[in-house]
Write a protein that holds these residues in place. Structure first.
Motif, PDB file in Angstrom:
ATOM      1  N   GLU A 158       0.825  -1.212   0.000  1.00 42.91           N
ATOM      2  CA  GLU A 158       0.000   0.000   0.000  1.00 42.91           C
ATOM      3  C   GLU A 158       0.854   1.256   0.000  1.00 42.91           C
ATOM      4  O   GLU A 158       0.480   2.286  -0.558  1.00 42.91           O
ATOM      5  CB  GLU A 158      -0.913  -0.044   1.232  1.00 42.91           C
ATOM      6  N   LEU A 159       2.051   1.171   0.577  1.00 38.05           N
ATOM      7  CA  LEU A 159       2.961   2.316   0.629  1.00 38.05           C
ATOM      8  C   LEU A 159       3.380   2.742  -0.777  1.00 38.05           C
ATOM      9  O   LEU A 159       3.489   3.937  -1.064  1.00 38.05           O
ATOM     10  CB  LEU A 159       4.192   1.961   1.458  1.00 38.05           C
ATOM     11  N   LEU A 160       3.608   1.766  -1.657  1.00 33.85           N
ATOM     12  CA  LEU A 160       4.017   2.079  -3.019  1.00 33.85           C
ATOM     13  C   LEU A 160       2.956   2.923  -3.724  1.00 33.85           C
ATOM     14  O   LEU A 160       3.277   3.895  -4.413  1.00 33.85           O
ATOM     15  CB  LEU A 160       4.273   0.787  -3.803  1.00 33.85           C
ATOM     16  N   GLY A 161       1.680   2.553  -3.567  1.00 36.40           N
ATOM     17  CA  GLY A 161       0.604   3.329  -4.183  1.00 36.40           C
ATOM     18  C   GLY A 161       0.608   4.768  -3.707  1.00 36.40           C
ATOM     19  O   GLY A 161       0.427   5.702  -4.501  1.00 36.40           O
ATOM     20  N   ARG A 162       0.836   4.968  -2.409  1.00 39.23           N
ATOM     21  CA  ARG A 162       0.866   6.332  -1.877  1.00 39.23           C
ATOM     22  C   ARG A 162       2.070   7.115  -2.397  1.00 39.23           C
ATOM     23  O   ARG A 162       1.976   8.290  -2.742  1.00 39.23           O
ATOM     24  CB  ARG A 162       0.885   6.297  -0.354  1.00 39.23           C
ATOM     25  N   GLN A 163       3.228   6.441  -2.446  1.00 40.46           N
ATOM     26  CA  GLN A 163       4.432   7.111  -2.950  1.00 40.46           C
ATOM     27  C   GLN A 163       4.260   7.532  -4.404  1.00 40.46           C
ATOM     28  O   GLN A 163       4.628   8.641  -4.790  1.00 40.46           O
ATOM     29  CB  GLN A 163       5.635   6.169  -2.812  1.00 40.46           C
ATOM     30  N   LEU A 164       3.674   6.651  -5.203  1.00 45.37           N
ATOM     31  CA  LEU A 164       3.456   6.973  -6.606  1.00 45.37           C
ATOM     32  C   LEU A 164       2.413   8.076  -6.753  1.00 45.37           C
ATOM     33  O   LEU A 164       2.516   8.925  -7.648  1.00 45.37           O
ATOM     34  CB  LEU A 164       3.017   5.730  -7.375  1.00 45.37           C
ATOM     35  N   GLY A 165       1.393   8.068  -5.895  1.00 44.97           N
ATOM     36  CA  GLY A 165       0.382   9.109  -5.939  1.00 44.97           C
ATOM     37  C   GLY A 165       0.970  10.477  -5.648  1.00 44.97           C
ATOM     38  O   GLY A 165       0.664  11.473  -6.315  1.00 44.97           O
ATOM     39  N   GLU A 166       1.833  10.547  -4.633  1.00 41.96           N
ATOM     40  CA  GLU A 166       2.476  11.812  -4.301  1.00 41.96           C
ATOM     41  C   GLU A 166       3.370  12.282  -5.445  1.00 41.96           C
ATOM     42  O   GLU A 166       3.393  13.467  -5.792  1.00 41.96           O
ATOM     43  CB  GLU A 166       3.294  11.644  -3.017  1.00 41.96           C
ATOM     44  N   ARG A 167       4.090  11.327  -6.051  1.00 43.75           N
ATOM     45  CA  ARG A 167       4.967  11.695  -7.170  1.00 43.75           C
ATOM     46  C   ARG A 167       4.146  12.144  -8.378  1.00 43.75           C
ATOM     47  O   ARG A 167       4.501  13.099  -9.081  1.00 43.75           O
ATOM     48  CB  ARG A 167       5.853  10.509  -7.547  1.00 43.75           C
ATOM     49  N   ALA A 168       3.026  11.448  -8.617  1.00 40.18           N
ATOM     50  CA  ALA A 168       2.165  11.829  -9.739  1.00 40.18           C
ATOM     51  C   ALA A 168       1.632  13.243  -9.560  1.00 40.18           C
ATOM     52  O   ALA A 168       1.565  14.025 -10.515  1.00 40.18           O
ATOM     53  CB  ALA A 168       1.010  10.841  -9.877  1.00 40.18           C
ATOM     54  N   GLN A 169       1.249  13.597  -8.320  1.00 39.85           N
ATOM     55  CA  GLN A 169       0.739  14.936  -8.058  1.00 39.85           C
ATOM     56  C   GLN A 169       1.825  15.977  -8.311  1.00 39.85           C
ATOM     57  O   GLN A 169       1.577  17.040  -8.896  1.00 39.85           O
ATOM     58  CB  GLN A 169       0.229  15.040  -6.624  1.00 39.85           C
ATOM     59  N   GLU A 170       3.058  15.674  -7.882  1.00 39.20           N
ATOM     60  CA  GLU A 170       4.170  16.590  -8.127  1.00 39.20           C
ATOM     61  C   GLU A 170       4.423  16.746  -9.623  1.00 39.20           C
ATOM     62  O   GLU A 170       4.670  17.853 -10.118  1.00 39.20           O
ATOM     63  CB  GLU A 170       5.438  16.063  -7.439  1.00 39.20           C
ATOM     64  N   ASP A 171       4.359  15.626 -10.354  1.00 37.11           N
ATOM     65  CA  ASP A 171       4.627  15.669 -11.794  1.00 37.11           C
ATOM     66  C   ASP A 171       3.554  16.452 -12.547  1.00 37.11           C
ATOM     67  O   ASP A 171       3.855  17.155 -13.525  1.00 37.11           O
ATOM     68  CB  ASP A 171       4.721  14.249 -12.356  1.00 37.11           C
ATOM     69  N   VAL A 172       2.294  16.308 -12.125  1.00 38.83           N
ATOM     70  CA  VAL A 172       1.215  17.065 -12.768  1.00 38.83           C
ATOM     71  C   VAL A 172       1.424  18.562 -12.551  1.00 38.83           C
ATOM     72  O   VAL A 172       1.286  19.365 -13.487  1.00 38.83           O
ATOM     73  CB  VAL A 172      -0.159  16.613 -12.230  1.00 38.83           C
ATOM     74  N   LYS A 173       1.764  18.949 -11.323  1.00 37.18           N
ATOM     75  CA  LYS A 173       2.027  20.364 -11.047  1.00 37.18           C
ATOM     76  C   LYS A 173       3.200  20.877 -11.882  1.00 37.18           C
ATOM     77  O   LYS A 173       3.164  21.975 -12.444  1.00 37.18           O
ATOM     78  CB  LYS A 173       2.321  20.568  -9.557  1.00 37.18           C
ATOM     79  N   ILE A 229      -3.920   9.508 -13.954  1.00 38.04           N
ATOM     80  CA  ILE A 229      -3.900  10.925 -13.584  1.00 38.04           C
ATOM     81  C   ILE A 229      -3.222  11.746 -14.674  1.00 38.04           C
ATOM     82  O   ILE A 229      -3.749  12.758 -15.160  1.00 38.04           O
ATOM     83  CB  ILE A 229      -3.166  11.117 -12.246  1.00 38.04           C
ATOM     84  N   GLN A 230      -2.035  11.312 -15.069  1.00 35.91           N
ATOM     85  CA  GLN A 230      -1.266  12.103 -16.019  1.00 35.91           C
ATOM     86  C   GLN A 230      -1.867  12.049 -17.428  1.00 35.91           C
ATOM     87  O   GLN A 230      -1.887  13.054 -18.134  1.00 35.91           O
ATOM     88  CB  GLN A 230       0.185  11.622 -16.014  1.00 35.91           C
ATOM     89  N   VAL A 231      -2.358  10.875 -17.826  1.00 33.21           N
ATOM     90  CA  VAL A 231      -2.930  10.744 -19.163  1.00 33.21           C
ATOM     91  C   VAL A 231      -4.175  11.621 -19.303  1.00 33.21           C
ATOM     92  O   VAL A 231      -4.324  12.384 -20.265  1.00 33.21           O
ATOM     93  CB  VAL A 231      -3.262   9.276 -19.477  1.00 33.21           C
ATOM     94  N   THR A 232      -5.097  11.514 -18.348  1.00 30.18           N
ATOM     95  CA  THR A 232      -6.336  12.289 -18.451  1.00 30.18           C
ATOM     96  C   THR A 232      -6.087  13.783 -18.280  1.00 30.18           C
ATOM     97  O   THR A 232      -6.734  14.609 -18.939  1.00 30.18           O
ATOM     98  CB  THR A 232      -7.363  11.826 -17.405  1.00 30.18           C
ATOM     99  N   THR A 233      -5.159  14.144 -17.413  1.00 29.10           N
ATOM    100  CA  THR A 233      -4.886  15.562 -17.199  1.00 29.10           C
ATOM    101  C   THR A 233      -4.261  16.196 -18.436  1.00 29.10           C
ATOM    102  O   THR A 233      -4.642  17.298 -18.850  1.00 29.10           O
ATOM    103  CB  THR A 233      -3.969  15.775 -15.981  1.00 29.10           C
ATOM    104  N   MET A 234      -3.290  15.501 -19.050  1.00 26.88           N
ATOM    105  CA  MET A 234      -2.666  16.110 -20.224  1.00 26.88           C
ATOM    106  C   MET A 234      -3.650  16.175 -21.397  1.00 26.88           C
ATOM    107  O   MET A 234      -3.619  17.128 -22.182  1.00 26.88           O
ATOM    108  CB  MET A 234      -1.380  15.366 -20.616  1.00 26.88           C
ATOM    109  N   LEU A 235      -4.545  15.210 -21.492  1.00 23.75           N
ATOM    110  CA  LEU A 235      -5.551  15.280 -22.545  1.00 23.75           C
ATOM    111  C   LEU A 235      -6.580  16.364 -22.254  1.00 23.75           C
ATOM    112  O   LEU A 235      -7.000  17.097 -23.157  1.00 23.75           O
ATOM    113  CB  LEU A 235      -6.247  13.930 -22.697  1.00 23.75           C
TER     114      LEU A 235
END
Length: 719
Positions: A158-173, A229-235
């Motif tokens: 479960e930790l991996l999902g959270r780490q990736l979520g935080e990174r995804a949010q940073e990457d979107v910003k 997250i990234q695919v839908t946001t960039m589209l």
């Protein structure tokens, strides 16, 4: 419908703007909650053998989630470090919710042979609530991170999902901070004024809010991948800018012909709004192919992206007209140009392709086919932590373990559930398939056998092992699961459903384009040329990220296979985006055919020709279509490429693959396909391009899209 929407927006612009403001608050408030609940688990396919066996194990196996820690950077036999590790292991064992923590010094395989690293696996109790599991995980991680060593990394579960979520949010910003200023600068060049350039960004922000809100809604009923997250946001960002660009260009043209801003808005929506509507529908139809697959991930991606497209479309035909009603009077009309000056480059290119149509076809088509050749050797895989950016916690853990432990350490086993009634001889033959296996008994008389494959978690050795187990077990009541088994089932699902998905998309696109044009040949030509651009783009992606040619220049590396998410998403999304530009150009061609008087030379058109019932010259309509839409299509493609490129800076390999595939598909389609192949193939078809058999012509007359002929305008004011 469009007239109703535009009039509502112009009568009550502040109300419309206020409603969209509420939507934005919901999107950036409630919608961003999706980042807290992302999954890295993609390949589950409901109803497959691996999925059912995994569900069974989750229900009866008391073992819960686990995380893995690695300590490295100095000799692990150092007395001070060993004392720290032993105290840490003892402390973690006392945390509520922790089931087991083996001693890395006494458990075989947990200390590296070079003495420079050790692994601490932490297993949690099964049946914990989400809050309890999160608290136990955080406490365990904090405790382990206190170890004083050069390298301490913790990830997994479960930790991996959270780490990736935080990174995804940073990457979107990060992507937004990069793309929005660049897009604004390009729009300033296009429009020459800040007011006009800023409006597409307002629509783009609405697209981002729609992406967040749509994904949050879907996260309540299904898992959402970190990559979604990234695919839908960039589209959402890219399409919103494209639609707003098309509308604003048309608005500035209409402002040349009327001083009444509201009337200009109505004309814009009636013309460009209709194009946006059909464009959005074609993108949505292209995504329906993902709904054919039983994969929860692919279906949720299709629905989420389609929802974002609808939001972008609605923003373009409601929010933008309201904003134009309030502020459009301050936007300068576009400059009036003579027909000889307007779009000269694109007109010359179109006429060149028409005159040299055979040369263009025999040059461009083989070149695109050559670029598509690597697709014949395409492989897909679930992938491991190598797909992650080098500075993520999970990737650092993977690299550290890979540097100090034997290859294959930590690779998930192939799991076989032997149910009561399984022949013992069959069970023995299954165990004999690998040198090392482990067994444990479960309630109800079931036995779980874990077979350790060589190589990577989804490599050929692991997937071949799954196939061999299934061959050996025959009709015995035994089920195979695990990461490799899920990949095998996912590949089989793709192979089985892909033809049906393609048929669904192609049929839907054909119907929409027929409704738009009244021709059966133009949809077929469009589908054929679009498939060429898709094949070329996907071929380059395979050549770069599978074969490793130049992947490092994009921040990635050759992995020997593409992410299993990349090909279906590239094909479905890029197909829809390509239809965008086709609709843009066809809309201008239709206007040209409707705007001029019937010429004597058209009297001998075939009886079934739709063009025979229209007016205007067919080939000149192609030139006019490209003359008037070429600049918009080129700008739209460039803006999309900027947005996709910004999202590729995050470093997630699947996003790099999808981003490169979509960028190439858009650029190839907007240049080579629309500027060369479209006029060449239309010239080759000649007056037959708009042909339809009589029964279908009758259907189009009754149900197809028709428009009144536009009034003739002086040459100096042509749009």
């Amino acid at each position: 419908m469009l007239s109703t929407l535009s009039r509502a927006a112009t009568r009550r612009p502040l109300t419309v703007i206020g409603l969209w403001a509420v939507f934005l608050l919901l999107g950036f408030g409630l919608g961003t909650g999706v980042f807290a609940d992302l999954s890295d688990d993609v390949p589950d396919v409901p109803g497959t053998e691996s999925d059912m066996a995994d569900d069974y194990l989750s229900g009866v196996d008391p073992t819960g989630e686990s995380v893995t820690a690695v300590v490295a950077g100095e000799s692990v036999s150092d007395a001070a470090l060993r004392a720290q590790v032993e105290r840490t292991v003892a402390a973690v064992r006392e945390i509520a919710g922790v089931a087991a923590v083996p001693d890395p010094y006494t458990t075989p395989g947990l200390t590296a042979r070079d003495g420079q690293a050790l692994v601490i696996p932490v297993t949690f109790e099964g049946g914990l609530s989400d809050d309890a599991e999160e608290k136990a995980t955080d406490t365990a991680v904090d405790t382990i991170k206190r170890i004083d060593a050069p390298d301490v990394h913790v990830s997994g579960g479960e930790l991996l999902g959270r780490q990736l979520g935080e990174r995804a949010q940073e990457d979107v910003k990060k992507a937004e901070l990069i793309s929005l200023p660049v897009v604004l600068a390009l729009l300033l060049v296009v429009f020459g004024g800040l007011r006009a350039a800023a409006l597409p960004l307002v629509i783009a922000v609405s697209g981002i809010a729609g992406a967040f809100l749509g994904l949050f809604a879907f996260s309540q009923v299904t898992d959402i991948s970190v990559y979604a997250i990234q695919v839908t946001t960039m589209l959402g960002l890219g399409l919103a800018i494209d639609y707003a660009l098309l509308m604003l260009v048309r608005f500035r043209e209409e402002r040349r012909h009327t001083d009444d801003v509201v009337e200009a808005v109505h004309r814009t929506v009636d013309a460009a709004g209709r194009t946006v509507l059909f464009s959005g529908l074609t993108v949505a139809v292209s995504l329906t192919g993902l709904l054919v697959f039983p994969s929860v991930f692919l279906r949720s991606m299709g629905l989420a992206v389609a929802a974002v497209v609808v939001v972008d479309m609605l923003a373009a035909v409601t929010l933008l007209p309201a904003l134009l009603t309030r502020f459009g009077g301050r936007i300068r009309p576009s400059k009036a140009r003579s027909e000889a000056e307007e779009g000269r480059f694109f007109a010359r290119l179109a006429r060149f392709a028409q005159r040299r149509r055979i040369a263009v076809l025999v040059t461009v088509v083989p070149a695109l086919l050559v670029l598509a050749l690597p697709v014949t050797g395409m492989r897909i895989a679930i992938g491991d932590a190598q797909q992650l950016p080098a500075d993520t916690e999970a990737r650092e853990l993977y690299d550290t373990v890979d540097a100090h432990f034997p290859k294959g350490t930590g690779v998930s086993p192939v799991v076989v559930v032997l149910k009561p009634g399984t022949d013992p001889a069959t069970a023995d033959r299954i165990r004999a398939l690998v040198p090392h296996s482990a067994s444990r008994e479960l309630p109800g008389g079931n036995t779980v056998v874990e077979l350790q494959p060589t190589g990577s978690v989804d490599g050929r050795a692991a997937t071949d092992l799954v196939e061999r187990v299934r061959d050996v077990r025959g009709d015995e009541p035994a089920e195979v699961t695990g990461v490799a088994a899920r990949l095998v089932d996912f590949r089989a699902m793709l192979a089985e459903r892909a033809p049906w998905a393609a048929l669904t998309v192609l049929a839907g696109i054909f119907v929409l384009l027929f409704a738009f044009t009244g021709s059966v040949l133009i949809p077929l030509r469009t589908i054929a040329t679009t498939l060429l651009s898709l094949g070329a783009a996907l071929g380059v992606v395979v050549w770069v990220f599978q074969d490793g040619h130049g992947a490092g220049l994009l921040g990635g590396e050759g992995l020997g296979a593409l992410s299993l998410t990349a090909p279906p998403l590239i094909v479905s999304i890029a197909f829809g985006l390509a239809m965008d530009y086709e609709i843009f150009i066809l809309a201008r061609m239709r206007e040209s055919l409707s705007a001029h008087a019937l010429r004597p030379g058209h009297a001998d058109l075939p009886a079934g020709s739709t063009a025979s019932r229209r007016t205007g010259d067919d080939q000149e309509a192609v030139v006019t279509g490209l003359r008037r839409s070429g600049r918009v299509v080129t700008c739209a493609a460039l803006l999309l490429a900027v947005v996709f490129g910004a999202f590729m800076t995050g470093g997630f390999s699947p996003i790099l693959q999808i981003g490169l595939g979509l960028t190439l598909a858009v650029l190839i389609d907007a240049t080579v396909i629309r500027m060369l192949l479209v006029p060449a193939t239309m010239a080759l078809l000649g007056r037959h391009a708009w042909w339809a058999p009589k029964p279908l012509r009758t259907v189009h007359d009754r149900f197809g899209l028709r428009e009144a002929a536009a009034p003739e305008r002086s040459v100096s004011t042509n749009a």
